[in-house]
Motif scaffolding. Structure first.
Motif, PDB file in Angstrom:
ATOM      1  N   TYR A   1       0.715  -1.061   0.005  1.00 54.66           N
ATOM      2  CA  TYR A   1      -0.038   0.120   0.073  1.00 54.66           C
ATOM      3  C   TYR A   1       0.790   1.372  -0.043  1.00 54.66           C
ATOM      4  O   TYR A   1       0.500   2.243  -0.241  1.00 54.66           O
ATOM      5  N   HIS A   2       2.166   1.256   0.082  1.00 54.59           N
ATOM      6  CA  HIS A   2       3.083   2.266   0.158  1.00 54.59           C
ATOM      7  C   HIS A   2       3.194   2.814  -1.175  1.00 54.59           C
ATOM      8  O   HIS A   2       3.317   4.038  -1.442  1.00 54.59           O
ATOM      9  N   GLU A   3       2.862   1.858  -2.377  1.00 55.03           N
ATOM     10  CA  GLU A   3       2.621   2.719  -3.382  1.00 55.03           C
ATOM     11  C   GLU A   3       1.761   3.582  -3.723  1.00 55.03           C
ATOM     12  O   GLU A   3       1.899   4.715  -4.204  1.00 55.03           O
ATOM     13  N   VAL A   4       0.467   3.576  -2.873  1.00 54.03           N
ATOM     14  CA  VAL A   4      -0.480   4.503  -2.972  1.00 54.03           C
ATOM     15  C   VAL A   4      -0.109   5.498  -2.115  1.00 54.03           C
ATOM     16  O   VAL A   4      -0.126   6.945  -2.492  1.00 54.03           O
ATOM     17  N   MET A   5       0.381   5.368  -0.849  1.00 54.97           N
ATOM     18  CA  MET A   5       0.553   6.284   0.267  1.00 54.97           C
ATOM     19  C   MET A   5       1.596   7.393  -0.437  1.00 54.97           C
ATOM     20  O   MET A   5       1.466   8.563  -0.303  1.00 54.97           O
ATOM     21  N   LEU A   6       2.671   6.873  -1.079  1.00 56.40           N
ATOM     22  CA  LEU A   6       3.685   7.821  -1.632  1.00 56.40           C
ATOM     23  C   LEU A   6       3.166   8.560  -2.880  1.00 56.40           C
ATOM     24  O   LEU A   6       3.580   9.420  -2.968  1.00 56.40           O
ATOM     25  N   THR A   7       2.148   7.865  -3.549  1.00 56.13           N
ATOM     26  CA  THR A   7       1.795   8.616  -4.666  1.00 56.13           C
ATOM     27  C   THR A   7       0.940   9.977  -3.987  1.00 56.13           C
ATOM     28  O   THR A   7       1.068  10.716  -4.667  1.00 56.13           O
ATOM     29  N   ILE A   8       0.132   9.562  -3.065  1.00 54.65           N
ATOM     30  CA  ILE A   8      -0.431  10.707  -2.485  1.00 54.65           C
ATOM     31  C   ILE A   8       0.118  11.676  -1.998  1.00 54.65           C
ATOM     32  O   ILE A   8       0.288  12.962  -2.244  1.00 54.65           O
ATOM     33  N   GLY A   9       1.510  11.243  -1.328  1.00 56.78           N
ATOM     34  CA  GLY A   9       2.570  12.155  -0.791  1.00 56.78           C
ATOM     35  C   GLY A   9       2.997  13.003  -2.054  1.00 56.78           C
ATOM     36  O   GLY A   9       3.186  14.172  -1.983  1.00 56.78           O
ATOM     37  N   ASN A  10       3.315  12.360  -3.128  1.00 61.07           N
ATOM     38  CA  ASN A  10       3.863  12.894  -4.226  1.00 61.07           C
ATOM     39  C   ASN A  10       2.874  13.968  -4.699  1.00 61.07           C
ATOM     40  O   ASN A  10       3.212  15.174  -5.229  1.00 61.07           O
ATOM     41  N   LEU A  11       1.729  13.580  -4.638  1.00 59.88           N
ATOM     42  CA  LEU A  11       0.607  14.459  -5.213  1.00 59.88           C
ATOM     43  C   LEU A  11       0.382  15.945  -4.431  1.00 59.88           C
ATOM     44  O   LEU A  11       0.635  16.911  -5.034  1.00 59.88           O
ATOM     45  N   PHE A  12       0.782  15.739  -3.035  1.00 61.73           N
ATOM     46  CA  PHE A  12       0.661  16.832  -2.083  1.00 61.73           C
ATOM     47  C   PHE A  12       2.136  17.826  -2.692  1.00 61.73           C
ATOM     48  O   PHE A  12       1.974  18.971  -2.839  1.00 61.73           O
ATOM     49  N   THR A  13       3.192  16.944  -2.717  1.00 61.62           N
ATOM     50  CA  THR A  13       4.399  17.625  -3.269  1.00 61.62           C
ATOM     51  C   THR A  13       4.289  18.492  -4.338  1.00 61.62           C
ATOM     52  O   THR A  13       4.429  19.827  -4.448  1.00 61.62           O
ATOM     53  N   GLU A  14       3.585  17.957  -5.280  1.00 66.46           N
ATOM     54  CA  GLU A  14       3.456  18.602  -6.689  1.00 66.46           C
ATOM     55  C   GLU A  14       2.513  19.656  -6.713  1.00 66.46           C
ATOM     56  O   GLU A  14       2.777  20.660  -6.969  1.00 66.46           O
ATOM     57  N   MET A  15       1.360  19.535  -5.628  1.00 69.99           N
ATOM     58  CA  MET A  15       0.668  20.662  -5.553  1.00 69.99           C
ATOM     59  C   MET A  15       1.315  21.843  -4.760  1.00 69.99           C
ATOM     60  O   MET A  15       1.096  23.053  -5.139  1.00 69.99           O
ATOM     61  N   PHE A  16       1.793  21.502  -3.725  1.00 71.04           N
ATOM     62  CA  PHE A  16       2.539  22.647  -3.052  1.00 71.04           C
ATOM     63  C   PHE A  16       3.496  23.490  -4.001  1.00 71.04           C
ATOM     64  O   PHE A  16       3.805  24.419  -3.780  1.00 71.04           O
ATOM     65  N   LYS A  17       4.373  22.512  -4.712  1.00 74.93           N
ATOM     66  CA  LYS A  17       5.320  23.208  -5.588  1.00 74.93           C
ATOM     67  C   LYS A  17       4.669  24.219  -6.562  1.00 74.93           C
ATOM     68  O   LYS A  17       5.033  25.268  -6.838  1.00 74.93           O
ATOM     69  N   GLY A  18       3.186  23.604  -7.176  1.00 69.23           N
ATOM     70  CA  GLY A  18       2.640  24.475  -8.006  1.00 69.23           C
ATOM     71  C   GLY A  18       2.182  25.698  -7.216  1.00 69.23           C
ATOM     72  O   GLY A  18       2.160  26.592  -7.880  1.00 69.23           O
ATOM     73  N   LEU A  19       1.554  25.461  -6.168  1.00 67.28           N
ATOM     74  CA  LEU A  19       1.279  26.771  -5.297  1.00 67.28           C
ATOM     75  C   LEU A  19       2.353  27.664  -5.402  1.00 67.28           C
ATOM     76  O   LEU A  19       2.146  28.894  -5.362  1.00 67.28           O
ATOM     77  N   ARG A  20       3.681  27.151  -4.787  1.00 67.54           N
ATOM     78  CA  ARG A  20       4.888  27.962  -4.438  1.00 67.54           C
ATOM     79  C   ARG A  20       5.098  28.763  -5.537  1.00 67.54           C
ATOM     80  O   ARG A  20       5.481  29.720  -5.514  1.00 67.54           O
ATOM     81  N   ASP A  21       5.175  28.215  -7.026  1.00 65.29           N
ATOM     82  CA  ASP A  21       5.673  28.791  -8.296  1.00 65.29           C
ATOM     83  C   ASP A  21       4.771  29.554  -8.987  1.00 65.29           C
ATOM     84  O   ASP A  21       5.218  30.442  -9.534  1.00 65.29           O
ATOM     85  N   GLU A  22       3.442  29.158  -8.925  1.00 70.09           N
ATOM     86  CA  GLU A  22       2.452  29.845  -9.856  1.00 70.09           C
ATOM     87  C   GLU A  22       1.779  30.768  -8.953  1.00 70.09           C
ATOM     88  O   GLU A  22       0.901  31.535  -9.653  1.00 70.09           O
ATOM     89  N   TYR A  23       1.555  30.665  -7.754  1.00 74.14           N
ATOM     90  CA  TYR A  23       0.660  31.589  -6.756  1.00 74.14           C
ATOM     91  C   TYR A  23       1.273  32.550  -5.839  1.00 74.14           C
ATOM     92  O   TYR A  23       0.725  32.907  -4.829  1.00 74.14           O
ATOM     93  N   LYS A  24       2.790  32.891  -6.522  1.00 77.01           N
ATOM     94  CA  LYS A  24       3.412  33.642  -5.347  1.00 77.01           C
ATOM     95  C   LYS A  24       2.479  34.961  -5.142  1.00 77.01           C
ATOM     96  O   LYS A  24       2.610  35.437  -3.959  1.00 77.01           O
ATOM     97  N   ASN A  25       2.087  35.567  -6.078  1.00 74.86           N
ATOM     98  CA  ASN A  25       1.574  36.892  -6.229  1.00 74.86           C
ATOM     99  C   ASN A  25       0.256  36.816  -5.126  1.00 74.86           C
ATOM    100  O   ASN A  25       0.163  37.349  -4.337  1.00 74.86           O
ATOM    101  N   GLU A  26      -0.341  35.655  -5.381  1.00 71.92           N
ATOM    102  CA  GLU A  26      -1.804  35.608  -4.399  1.00 71.92           C
ATOM    103  C   GLU A  26      -1.335  35.338  -2.924  1.00 71.92           C
ATOM    104  O   GLU A  26      -1.668  36.090  -2.068  1.00 71.92           O
ATOM    105  N   ILE A  27      -0.359  34.684  -2.843  1.00 74.48           N
ATOM    106  CA  ILE A  27       0.108  34.127  -1.522  1.00 74.48           C
ATOM    107  C   ILE A  27       0.518  35.500  -0.619  1.00 74.48           C
ATOM    108  O   ILE A  27       0.251  35.877   0.357  1.00 74.48           O
TER     109      ILE A  27
END
Lengths: 527, 326
Positions: free
Chosen positions: A325-351
């Protein structure tokens, strides 16, 4: 013009003030002279030179199709347009008349620009008077020349230009009395703030949500919220997930029966879905392999806290895996990392806009995310003097403390806690094969608050029945659930998050109502 | 500044025994502090401070005594008594040895930990199960790579790497180090020491968090590892400990140099100390070499390496994985 007369660049406030006073005097003098000059010819009837250049526009009923005016966005007004004449449609944020001048701040979402009307050959006195009488928040069309200013305008987002107005039309007029002032609603929440301390309280904001949502901060919050949703979709779609839509009217409570809304359904009654869990699992059993869904989720919990809503947007996913099940857990973890990266890089102004009103430490995370086992977490808590039993769940204060400890040691606001005790998880959670006390389940945390709770689900009907009996659950009531796995089902795991909660915690806000556009809680169902 | 700095030498703060000119306009008083407030005393030492008389050293006195009493009666008795005691001690030793055999302890081994004894007990590294190292990707802690090799038959240094949100992209050399560290082949039987290497914008000083406190500087990390893991890295009882300490300090200062000239000063100093036959002379790689290796590698590309240090640098970089001896 004040700015023109100011001449040399002086940056200090007092210097600016002096300049402004000087300019005022000069303006008065000029006014005096002018009035003298006007008085001398005596009694000649004043002709309004600006007629046809200002007024109220008729209601736009989509009569004509052709484009009369080409509008420029306030965001795009800068030095490069200097000297050009532009049309702008924006809200009148504030207006301030002073003698023969009128300063207007025009606002378009979070962007503002200063506009100026000055009695001159093209602009008449009545036009200036008209401009000062337009109620705040009205929508206006303005024709103006873009002019560079020597000293940047601190109160506007477009600081290096102003607009010299030549035409001014009201497109949609606002009521003169506003239930809340936008300045008050967007005042920064700093603890030791001197000066004006007027704030708008949460209920006033929510009662007049349309006005409240116009503040730059709210504009940015919901833009960012849309970003979270978009990134969730984009990242998962790239990973081969399929978006599904699950029913919200269901016949039986999906997670226990207590906190569920009952709705009348023709001659009988039905329930509002508490989570799309069962339907996600059914999609897996139906060979969709990896699925996600974005939709409303209802919880009939009578809790009036900063982090509970009775209706929220659930972002859920479920995924079949091959071995662990770590296959799934790490996929979800990676999903969050990608989302956070996206927010950090694309929504600087909003933040940064949101941080101006609600200051918070920037959200930190690690790539790959930090995974701690439940026991490690317990050990960290024990070192800090908080004992948590091996088969006990984390209490909210313990959760927060652990969040702080993890932040201090690893400097991350996001982490995964793996291997929760079996006793504290729902009956469909797969037990850990190596230790019967633990389960193949995980929680994910943001700023010390749980945002996702997930696990490997039992996909074998026999084991599932056994676990349900162990939990003393009436088998006949969950027969449909167990039947879903009767015809073979791949091993799978998943989890779900609440959109509003994720946005709230990402931005470090103190209330979930700040990230729900029209929040629903036990005491509010309007607007 | 670039020269070798010796530690713990302090300047004199108080000067005793200064002759203080006594005023003559006042009445002299008796010395009330002296035990024997005799007249002579007061006259001899009016400043109350007594200096040590130059008397012959004790050993000289003993020699003198023995010379004078060579044929003294009872001396023979004393000698026999001494021999008897020595014999008794020998017997005691034999007894202990036999007890050891009974307890199945190898009598040839002593209990002192030696460098090459593999540690099979997790207790050795105590409660410390993991260390968090925050390093800037612009200044990768290359020394970890060699530490991992050096202690590979004592402890498995398992490194997991994370990128902190303050870093948007990992440079190539940091990525390469990450791969070497995390793909290292370990032996299963040995105790593990987990290191979480987090790439983070922390500037030149790598940080490390052991319990709750953050310590700074790669050299201090090495010092710490040296203390925690009994191995070649510990230098407390090393005859060159002062030199090693000063090299470590020098490396610390070297990493924070800003100009080329500053840097070259340190390179010259390091070259003098390490370049010639430091390793050959000591026979092993020390913690100082690791610190210097990392500092030099952070600041110079492979082809820009100062000539003086090239040979030494290669020696440290290719440290023999099977034996500690170079």
């Amino acid at each position: 013009m004040v700015e023109d007369k100011a001449g040399e660049n002086k940056s200090s406030k007092s210097a600016l003030k002096k300049e402004a006073k000087k300019a005022e005097k000069a303006a008065k003098k000029a006014e005096h002279k002018q009035s003298n000059a006007e008085n001398q010819p005596a009694a000649t009837p004043e002709v309004d030179v600006s007629i046809g250049k200002y007024g109220n526009l008729p209601v736009i009923t989509s009569e004509k199709k052709d484009v009369e005016r080409k509008f420029t966005y306030v965001l795009d007004l800068n030095k490069t347009l200097s000297g050009q004449t532009v049309w702008v449609r924006a809200r009148l944020h504030t207006s301030r008349a002073r003698g023969k001048q009128c300063f207007i701040v025009l606002r378009q979402r979070e962007y503002t620009v200063q506009a100026l009307l000055n009695v001159s050959e093209a602009v008449s006195k009545p036009m200036v008077k008209f401009s000062s009488s337009i109620p705040k928040e009205s929508i206006v069309d303005v024709e103006a020349r873009v002019s560079e200013v020597p000293n940047s305008i601190a109160s506007c987002s477009q600081q290096d230009v102003e607009l010299i107005v030549s035409q001014l039309w009201v497109v949609s007029q606002s009521a003169a009395q506003l239930p809340l002032q936008l300045e008050d609603a967007s005042r920064p929440e700093k603890p030791e703030d001197e000066g004006l301390n007027i704030r708008v309280n949460q209920d006033t904001r929510l009662d007049n949500r349309i006005l409240d949502l116009r503040t730059p901060t709210n504009q940015a919050i919901y833009r960012l919220e849309a970003g979270v949703c978009r990134l969730f979709r984009d990242v998962l779609t790239k990973k081969g997930f399929v978006e599904i839509h699950t029913p919200k009217i269901i016949s039986a409570a999906s997670e226990g029966g207590a906190n569920v809304f009952t709705v009348s359904y023709f001659k009988g009654s039905a329930y509002l879905a508490q989570s799309p869990q069962l339907y996600k699992q059914m999609a897996i059993a139906a060979d969709f392999d990896k699925v996600f869904t974005v939709g409303a989720v209802f919880r009939a919990e009578d809790s009036n806290t900063h982090r509970h809503l009775t209706e929220f947007v659930g972002l859920d996913l479920e995924m079949a895996f091959n071995f662990h099940y770590h296959e799934v857990m790490l996929t979800i973890g990676n999903l969050f990392t990608e989302m956070f990266k996206g927010l950090r890089d694309e929504y600087k102004n909003e933040i940064s806009i949101i941080n101006q009103q609600y200051p918070a430490e920037p959200f930190t995370f690690l790539d790959p995310p930090l995974v701690l086992e439940y026991d490690e977490g317990r050990k960290m808590l024990a070192e800090a003097g908080v004992e948590v039993g091996a088969e006990e769940d984390l209490s909210t204060p313990a959760e927060k403390l652990l969040g702080r400890l993890v932040k201090a040691k690893f400097d991350t606001d996001f982490y995964i806690l793996d291997k929760f005790p079996l006793a504290v998880r729902p009956f469909y959670t797969m037990p850990d094969p190596n230790n019967p006390k633990y389960s193949n389940s995980y929680d994910m945390f943001m700023r010390g608050e749980e945002i996702l709770s997930g696990a490997q689900r039992i996909h074998d009907p026999v084991l599932l029945t056994e676990r349900a009996k162990h939990h003393e659950i009436d088998i006949s009531k969950i027969a449909a659930y167990i039947d879903a796995f009767k015809y073979g089902c791949p091993p799978h795991a998943g989890g779900g998050i609440g959109l509003e909660r994720v946005v709230m915690l990402y931005l470090g806000l103190d209330n979930i109502r700040k990230t729900s556009m029209f929040p629903r809680d036990p005491k509010r169902v309007t607007p | 500044m670039a020269s070798q700095t010796k530690m713990y030498r302090t300047s004199r703060i108080i000067e005793h025994d200064l002759t203080v000119p006594l005023p003559k306009c006042m009445y002299p008083l008796k010395n009330i502090h002296s035990k024997d407030t005799g007249k002579e005393m007061a006259q001899e030492r009016p400043d109350h401070v007594s200096t040590c008389d130059r008397t012959p050293a004790i050993s000289d006195q003993v020699k003198q005594f023995l010379k004078n009493n060579q044929h003294v009666e009872g001396m023979a008795d004393l000698l026999t008594k001494q021999e008897k005691i020595l014999k008794q001690l020998q017997e005691l030793r034999g007894q202990i040895e036999s007890i050891k055999v009974d307890l199945k302890v190898d009598p040839t081994k002593t209990s002192n930990p030696t460098l090459n004894t593999p540690i099979t007990n997790k207790q050795v590294i105590g409660d410390i199960s993991d260390i968090v190292v925050n390093a800037d990707p612009l200044y990768p802690p290359y020394s970890l790579e060699i530490v991992q090799k050096l202690i590979h038959n004592t402890i498995n240094l398992r490194v997991t790497c994370h990128v902190h949100s303050s870093v948007s992209e990992l440079p190539e050399n940091a990525r390469a180090l990450e791969e070497t560290l995390s793909n290292y082949q370990h032996e299963d039987k040995l105790p593990d020491l987990h290191v979480r290497l987090i790439w983070k914008n922390v500037g030149v000083d790598a940080e490390f968090v052991v319990t709750r406190y953050t310590l700074r500087g790669e050299v201090n990390l090495l010092r710490y590892v040296g203390r925690v893991v009994p191995s070649l890295l510990s230098y407390d009882s090393d005859p060159d400990s002062v030199e090693i300490d000063s090299i470590l300090d020098m490396c610390y200062l070297f990493t924070r140099t800003k100009t080329k000239t500053e840097r070259s000063g340190y390179v010259t100093a390091l070259g003098k100390l390490l370049g010639k036959d430091w390793i050959a002379h000591r026979g092993t790689v020390s913690v100082a070499d690791l610190a210097a290796y990392s500092a030099v590698r952070q600041h110079f590309k492979q082809n820009e390496m100062p000539a003086k240090l090239t040979k030494w640098f290669e020696m440290v970089g290719t440290v023999n994985m099977l034996r500690h001896k170079v």
